[in-house]
Scaffold this motif. Sequence first.
Motif, PDB file in Angstrom:
ATOM      1  N   ASP A 162       3.947   4.546   2.023  1.00 33.27           N
ATOM      2  CA  ASP A 162       3.618   3.738   3.091  1.00 33.27           C
ATOM      3  C   ASP A 162       4.886   3.664   3.627  1.00 33.27           C
ATOM      4  OD1 ASP A 162       2.056   0.947   4.512  1.00 33.27           O
ATOM      5  OD2 ASP A 162       4.383   0.720   4.104  1.00 33.27           O
ATOM      6  N   LEU A 163       6.070   3.620   2.969  1.00 28.77           N
ATOM      7  CA  LEU A 163       6.934   3.405   3.062  1.00 28.77           C
ATOM      8  C   LEU A 163       8.408   4.862   4.150  1.00 28.77           C
ATOM      9  CD1 LEU A 163      10.124   1.560   3.208  1.00 28.77           C
ATOM     10  CD2 LEU A 163      10.426   2.903   1.061  1.00 28.77           C
ATOM     11  N   ARG A 167       9.000  -6.540  13.122  1.00 27.60           N
ATOM     12  CA  ARG A 167       8.967  -5.144  13.366  1.00 27.60           C
ATOM     13  C   ARG A 167       8.943  -5.250  14.835  1.00 27.60           C
ATOM     14  NH1 ARG A 167       5.593  -1.285   8.810  1.00 27.60           N
ATOM     15  NH2 ARG A 167       7.544  -1.706   7.701  1.00 27.60           N
ATOM     16  N   LYS A 170       6.822   4.778   7.477  1.00 25.19           N
ATOM     17  CA  LYS A 170       7.214   3.606   8.856  1.00 25.19           C
ATOM     18  C   LYS A 170       8.674   3.424   8.491  1.00 25.19           C
ATOM     19  CE  LYS A 170       2.312   1.889   8.074  1.00 25.19           C
ATOM     20  NZ  LYS A 170       1.635   0.239   6.786  1.00 25.19           N
ATOM     21  N   GLN A 176       4.438  -4.660   0.782  1.00 27.69           N
ATOM     22  CA  GLN A 176       2.895  -5.163   0.638  1.00 27.69           C
ATOM     23  C   GLN A 176       2.730  -6.559   0.994  1.00 27.69           C
ATOM     24  OE1 GLN A 176       4.683  -3.739  -1.579  1.00 27.69           O
ATOM     25  NE2 GLN A 176       3.579  -2.696  -2.939  1.00 27.69           N
ATOM     26  N   ALA A 194       2.394   3.086  -2.277  1.00 27.54           N
ATOM     27  CA  ALA A 194       3.529   1.913  -1.624  1.00 27.54           C
ATOM     28  C   ALA A 194       4.225   3.052  -1.038  1.00 27.54           C
ATOM     29  CB  ALA A 194       4.388   1.585  -2.990  1.00 27.54           C
TER      30      ALA A 194
END
Lengths: 153, 266
Positions: free
Chosen positions: A111-112, B80, A115, B102, A108
């Motif tokens: 990904d954080l 986004r 992005k 998620q 996680a």
Amino acid sequence: MEITVTVNGRSHRLDVSPNTLLVDILREQLRLTGTHVGCDTSQCGACTVHLNGDAVKSCTVLAGQADGASVVTIEGIGAVDDLHPMQAAFREHHALQCGFCTPGMIMAAIDLVEKSDHLDDAAVREGLEGNICRCTGYHNIVNAVLSVAEAKA
Amino acid sequence: MYPFNYHKPSSVDEAVSLFLDAEDPAYLSGGMTLIPTMKQRLAMPTDLVDLSGVQAMRGIERQDQKLVLGAFTRHAEVARSEVVAQAIPALAHLAGLIGDNQVRYRGTIGGSVANSDPAADYPAAVVALGAEVVTNKRTISSADYFQDLFETALEPGEMIVRIELPIPRRAAYRKFPNPASRYAVVGVMVAQFDNGVQVGVTGAGPCAFRASTLEAALAADLRPEALAGVDIPDAGFNADLHASAEYRAHLVGVMARRAVADLLAS
């Protein structure tokens, strides 16, 4: 039914039943047990993997939904002698206690950081809302993620 | 999980036909509600019709004074999207508050609106903006769409193809999230159009609704102070271990005042 799924760069053709979950494919069929099942109710995030580049909870993705997809698990991001920067940061900052949530936290967090343009303490905490550490060791996890974000900036 | 049949159509017509041929089917969109519900056997469809392969349900597009979102548009895409940020920034903000990262990569606007969970975020925007829900057979006004707890105007087999949202002059969304689930205990969107102010509320009642007493007060005076003392009837409001009906009614006023302040600052 038959599906094709690429996991950590390797393509697999698998025979699965429709009620098979992506996490079961990873753990039971491919023996990639680094992805953990914590709650099995899509709350804890221990089963987080990257599905076509996005962090998802693999306990809440069906086999058919993963057909044709590319999946990256904790086994696919680094090796013991060549850790991913996020793994190295977790080690450096002692960002784990029992370690059960760690694979999901790392997937996680990667990904954080990838992005996000700018991350501060609050943004990291918000960005990891989908991952629960039952040891409540969040402080060092946030520090580890921030160190990777700062190195990227 | 118990056994079921799985179908992955590539068109709306094929999806509807598979649905109508099955014994007790369900459409599968992002699956963020349906899959956990099936694990607990609170829902036990015999067949899942997965909509992820239907291209006609994808896409974010601005058409004059409307924002058109394909039903399969995921929350993260809305949060986004440059197009959404330009047209209705409050909607991008709302999408970014749903669940967690998620969940936002998987969940879709069509799935959320079809499910009509009383605590879901999108329904507040659908009613506040006066959106139209376009299905495989008709266009449903948001005023007629939400009917009761998990109940909508959708008929068996009918599926949402896209949602068309009128673009307001300004809008803002505030929610009081449940600290564990991030569902809205109460969420309020306030939208200002050329011909008036519209207020959509989620979380408080069995389904999303327009708050007419708040709209009347804001039509006369678009400031947070205008809502002081406005009556918010709590008859029929949800009450559970998280909040009583009376507390939810109170939160509607608080979230509405904060949303108006955000709107004025935008």
